[in-house]
Design a protein around this motif. Sequence first.
Motif, short mmCIF file in Angstrom:
data_model
loop_
_atom_site.label_atom_id
_atom_site.label_comp_id
_atom_site.label_asym_id
_atom_site.label_seq_id
_atom_site.Cartn_x
_atom_site.Cartn_y
_atom_site.Cartn_z
N ILE A 1 0.84 -1.20 0.00
CA ILE A 1 0.00 0.00 0.00
C ILE A 1 0.87 1.25 0.00
O ILE A 1 0.60 2.21 -0.73
N SER A 2 1.92 1.23 0.79
CA SER A 2 2.82 2.38 0.86
C SER A 2 3.49 2.64 -0.49
O SER A 2 3.56 3.80 -0.95
N TYR B 1 1.54 6.27 -7.18
CA TYR B 1 0.38 6.95 -7.77
C TYR B 1 0.10 8.30 -7.11
O TYR B 1 -0.93 8.91 -7.36
N ARG B 2 1.03 8.73 -6.27
CA ARG B 2 0.93 10.03 -5.59
C ARG B 2 -0.43 10.21 -4.93
O ARG B 2 -1.13 11.20 -5.16
#
Length: 120
Positions: free
Chosen positions: A107-108, A114-115
């Motif tokens: 997730i990080s 994807y900013r």
Amino acid sequence: MLNISPTILIEEISKLIRSLLNRKALRPDGILNEVLKVAALVIVKDLVEVASYCFASGIILKSLKESITVVLCKERKKDYSLLGSYRLIAFKNMLAKVLEKHVANIISKAAEEYRLLFWN
């Protein structure tokens, strides 16, 4: 849409297991971090296989969902009838903890790529 592979690399799980802190309390599965680190040298391929199956199938083993929660009193509180005077400590299954760290890393990385998070 994010395309996240259910395949887990042995190196990733090995690194996560090595990063676990020693001298922590015993978990519901009865495995100490120090023992898992030693055993991982032999069983990491099997752990990765089980973890990959969980991600690919969406099935989480019942034992991975189990935890023990302990209530501790915070020191020097005036009124112990208030909920804020207590702290909850959750002891999770060790493999579940490793898998959670793996998902958090995914997730990080996706958030960075994807900013999705905005920094000042």
